[in-house]
Motif scaffolding. Structure first.
Motif, mmCIF file in Angstrom:
data_model
loop_
_atom_site.group_PDB
_atom_site.id
_atom_site.type_symbol
_atom_site.label_atom_id
_atom_site.label_comp_id
_atom_site.label_asym_id
_atom_site.label_seq_id
_atom_site.Cartn_x
_atom_site.Cartn_y
_atom_site.Cartn_z
ATOM 1 N N ILE A 167 34.353 32.254 33.577
ATOM 2 C CA ILE A 167 34.681 33.234 35.249
ATOM 3 C C ILE A 167 35.801 32.965 35.124
ATOM 4 O O ILE A 167 36.563 32.351 35.016
ATOM 5 C CB ILE A 167 33.632 33.328 35.936
ATOM 6 N N ASN A 168 36.737 34.611 35.534
ATOM 7 C CA ASN A 168 38.850 33.533 35.939
ATOM 8 C C ASN A 168 39.143 33.342 35.392
ATOM 9 O O ASN A 168 39.792 32.805 35.438
ATOM 10 C CB ASN A 168 38.063 34.031 37.720
ATOM 11 N N GLY A 169 38.716 33.645 33.716
ATOM 12 C CA GLY A 169 39.830 32.806 32.677
ATOM 13 C C GLY A 169 39.538 31.534 32.783
ATOM 14 O O GLY A 169 39.998 30.264 32.408
ATOM 15 N N ILE A 170 38.232 30.920 33.266
ATOM 16 C CA ILE A 170 38.479 29.499 33.227
ATOM 17 C C ILE A 170 36.596 29.077 33.091
ATOM 18 O O ILE A 170 35.596 30.435 33.158
ATOM 19 C CB ILE A 170 38.156 28.348 34.213
ATOM 20 N N GLN A 171 36.636 27.899 32.499
ATOM 21 C CA GLN A 171 34.668 28.007 31.616
ATOM 22 C C GLN A 171 34.430 26.813 33.543
ATOM 23 O O GLN A 171 35.024 25.741 33.577
ATOM 24 C CB GLN A 171 34.751 26.691 30.892
ATOM 25 N N LEU A 172 33.454 27.179 34.025
ATOM 26 C CA LEU A 172 33.611 26.981 35.824
ATOM 27 C C LEU A 172 31.587 26.053 34.889
ATOM 28 O O LEU A 172 30.633 26.931 34.684
ATOM 29 C CB LEU A 172 32.748 27.973 36.570
ATOM 30 N N TYR A 173 31.461 24.957 35.004
ATOM 31 C CA TYR A 173 30.192 24.029 35.241
ATOM 32 C C TYR A 173 29.886 24.152 36.323
ATOM 33 O O TYR A 173 29.884 24.019 37.236
ATOM 34 C CB TYR A 173 30.484 22.882 34.769
ATOM 35 N N PHE A 174 28.215 24.471 35.942
ATOM 36 C CA PHE A 174 27.147 24.594 36.927
ATOM 37 C C PHE A 174 26.165 23.735 36.823
ATOM 38 O O PHE A 174 25.592 24.270 35.243
ATOM 39 C CB PHE A 174 26.868 26.159 37.524
ATOM 40 N N LEU A 202 39.917 29.288 45.038
ATOM 41 C CA LEU A 202 38.192 28.530 44.444
ATOM 42 C C LEU A 202 37.708 29.739 45.268
ATOM 43 O O LEU A 202 36.101 29.691 44.948
ATOM 44 C CB LEU A 202 38.265 27.399 45.403
ATOM 45 N N ALA A 203 37.498 30.508 45.867
ATOM 46 C CA ALA A 203 36.339 31.375 46.599
ATOM 47 C C ALA A 203 36.498 32.333 45.749
ATOM 48 O O ALA A 203 34.447 33.006 45.424
ATOM 49 C CB ALA A 203 37.018 31.703 47.811
ATOM 50 N N ALA A 204 37.332 33.328 44.892
ATOM 51 C CA ALA A 204 36.813 34.125 44.415
ATOM 52 C C ALA A 204 36.079 33.442 43.115
ATOM 53 O O ALA A 204 34.954 34.317 42.337
ATOM 54 C CB ALA A 204 38.465 34.416 43.201
ATOM 55 N N ASP A 205 36.078 32.325 42.427
ATOM 56 C CA ASP A 205 35.633 31.258 41.604
ATOM 57 C C ASP A 205 33.701 31.245 42.193
ATOM 58 O O ASP A 205 32.998 31.806 41.256
ATOM 59 C CB ASP A 205 35.996 29.657 41.387
ATOM 60 N N VAL A 206 33.673 31.324 43.257
ATOM 61 C CA VAL A 206 32.305 30.897 43.648
ATOM 62 C C VAL A 206 31.506 32.778 43.880
ATOM 63 O O VAL A 206 30.690 32.329 43.252
ATOM 64 C CB VAL A 206 32.030 30.084 44.541
ATOM 65 N N ILE A 207 32.631 33.764 44.036
ATOM 66 C CA ILE A 207 31.582 34.764 44.527
ATOM 67 C C ILE A 207 31.636 35.099 42.494
ATOM 68 O O ILE A 207 30.105 36.013 42.305
ATOM 69 C CB ILE A 207 32.541 35.600 44.985
ATOM 70 N N ALA A 208 32.179 34.759 41.859
ATOM 71 C CA ALA A 208 32.434 35.152 40.175
ATOM 72 C C ALA A 208 31.066 34.669 39.893
ATOM 73 O O ALA A 208 29.885 35.341 38.869
ATOM 74 C CB ALA A 208 32.984 35.261 38.961
ATOM 75 N N LEU A 209 30.289 33.537 40.154
ATOM 76 C CA LEU A 209 29.004 32.579 39.575
ATOM 77 C C LEU A 209 28.274 33.097 40.565
ATOM 78 O O LEU A 209 27.167 33.609 39.725
ATOM 79 C CB LEU A 209 29.186 31.390 40.161
ATOM 80 N N LEU A 210 28.237 33.158 41.909
ATOM 81 C CA LEU A 210 27.129 34.407 42.064
ATOM 82 C C LEU A 210 26.742 35.668 41.446
ATOM 83 O O LEU A 210 25.488 35.608 41.868
ATOM 84 C CB LEU A 210 27.411 34.621 43.699
ATOM 85 N N ASP A 211 27.857 36.278 41.618
ATOM 86 C CA ASP A 211 27.788 37.634 40.568
ATOM 87 C C ASP A 211 26.774 36.604 39.224
ATOM 88 O O ASP A 211 25.495 37.295 39.065
ATOM 89 C CB ASP A 211 28.226 38.820 40.125
ATOM 90 N N LEU A 212 27.377 36.744 38.798
ATOM 91 C CA LEU A 212 27.016 36.024 37.833
ATOM 92 C C LEU A 212 25.082 35.381 37.790
ATOM 93 O O LEU A 212 24.363 35.767 36.651
ATOM 94 C CB LEU A 212 27.616 35.359 36.990
ATOM 95 N N GLN A 230 36.649 36.415 54.070
ATOM 96 C CA GLN A 230 36.883 37.274 53.032
ATOM 97 C C GLN A 230 35.562 37.782 52.381
ATOM 98 O O GLN A 230 34.999 39.009 52.419
ATOM 99 C CB GLN A 230 37.547 36.892 51.519
ATOM 100 N N HIS A 231 34.129 36.993 52.549
ATOM 101 C CA HIS A 231 33.084 37.841 52.105
ATOM 102 C C HIS A 231 31.571 37.824 52.378
ATOM 103 O O HIS A 231 30.962 36.764 51.966
ATOM 104 C CB HIS A 231 32.922 37.452 50.381
ATOM 105 N N PRO A 232 31.589 37.852 54.231
ATOM 106 C CA PRO A 232 30.607 36.970 55.182
ATOM 107 C C PRO A 232 29.254 37.570 54.622
ATOM 108 O O PRO A 232 28.557 37.166 54.804
ATOM 109 C CB PRO A 232 31.124 37.061 56.534
ATOM 110 N N GLU A 233 28.902 39.215 54.169
ATOM 111 C CA GLU A 233 28.063 39.300 53.332
ATOM 112 C C GLU A 233 27.412 38.743 52.721
ATOM 113 O O GLU A 233 26.687 38.324 52.282
ATOM 114 C CB GLU A 233 28.686 40.740 53.208
ATOM 115 N N ARG A 234 28.209 37.972 51.623
ATOM 116 C CA ARG A 234 27.422 37.012 50.942
ATOM 117 C C ARG A 234 26.857 35.655 51.293
ATOM 118 O O ARG A 234 26.247 35.270 50.263
ATOM 119 C CB ARG A 234 28.100 36.791 49.715
#
Length: 286
Positions: A50-57, A115-125, A149-153
């Motif tokens: 996501i977002n140009g990186i590999q985010l480990y979870f 960092l928040a954008a990374d979280v949103i992208a992971l939640l979407d995935l 930015q994203h209280p709805e999530r």
């Protein structure tokens, strides 16, 4: 600029120091730094591209989703004392923030928006519409950015040892043995987990630039947060000034201030039973 220079100096000092002797039994809980237990085997794990990186979870358990965001210099493993307790009732997700642990980073400078954008992208995935977040330090600041930015999530937020301005940092942190121990632990873990184990000094420099200018949340932004939220800290927090934590809680109308007794910035390791009980009560809406 003064805060930035001080942080750069402190991180330089920390990086040159070795781990002090193990805490003596006579030390009080807030003076100790017990390392967290290992995480249990995950239900799933992997990298999100996501977002140009590999985010480990990693994910654990089943139920309503709860995302744990680690603190400065840390990684997902630092929630080893919390995941088993939470996974009995919730679907728990832990991540290594970009550039930390097993996650990669690109050429973008660190920011809480990123960092928040990374979280949103992971939640979407993961197809998660709403999540509760437990955020520690940088993780707490990222959670505040998400609330703006994203209280709805989001369902609810537990924010521990966060700040809303760089002025919230305690400048005497370099005098605390726990932080010297923590910096050494974080270095060893970075070198063990990262795909670029020799890049720690550059990593520190990038983070110090980041902390010198962020977060920078305005009272107006914080005042608009209406989610159920706890602003918490240990009563011996080595990193964030108490008056700063109290001011942060006052600026969020829906926030409740919580000061945990006999613990510090590392409360989740020093008294995991108290910390976990507090989290479970909060997640249950109590």
């Amino acid at each position: 600029m003064r805060n930035l220079l001080v942080l750069l100096m402190l991180l330089s000092i920390f990086s040159a120091m070795s781990l002090p002797p193990v805490a003596m039994a006579t030390e009080r809980p807030w003076q100790q730094l017990p390392e967290p237990k290992p995480l249990p085997d995950p239900a799933s794990s992997g990298y999100a591209w996501i977002n140009g990186i590999q985010l480990y979870f990693e994910t654990f358990g089943q139920g309503e989703p709860v995302l744990l965001l680690h603190g400065a210099l840390g990684n997902a493993n630092y929630w080893g004392n919390q995941v088993p307790a939470l996974a009995k009732k919730y679907r728990v997700i832990v991540i290594d923030a970009r550039g930390h642990g097993r996650s990669t980073r690109d050429g973008k400078l660190f920011s809480y928006r990123l960092l928040a954008a990374d979280v949103i992208a992971l939640l979407d995935l993961l197809k998660i519409d709403k999540v509760s977040i437990i955020g520690w330090s940088d993780g707490g600041n990222t959670a505040l950015q998400l609330a703006i930015q994203h209280p709805e999530r989001l369902r609810r937020l537990f924010i521990f040892s966060a700040n809303y301005k760089p002025s919230g940092y305690r400048l005497d942190v370099d005098q605390n043995d726990n932080f010297v121990r923590y910096i050494d632990l974080a270095r060893r873990d970075y070198q063990r987990l990262s795909g670029k184990p020799h890049g720690y000094e550059i990593f520190l420099q990038l983070l110090s630039l980041f902390w010198g200018s962020e977060p920078n949340f305005s009272p107006e932004q914080l005042n608009r947060i209406s989610l159920p939220i706890v602003i918490a800290a240990g009563d011996h927090d080595e990193a964030i000034r108490r008056e700063h934590t109290e001011a942060l809680a006052r600026m969020i109308p829906s926030a409740r201030l919580l000061i945990l007794p006999d613990v510090s910035f590392f409360a989740m390791w020093q008294n995991p039973q108290l910390f976990n009980q507090t989290l479970l009560l909060f997640l249950a809406g109590k």
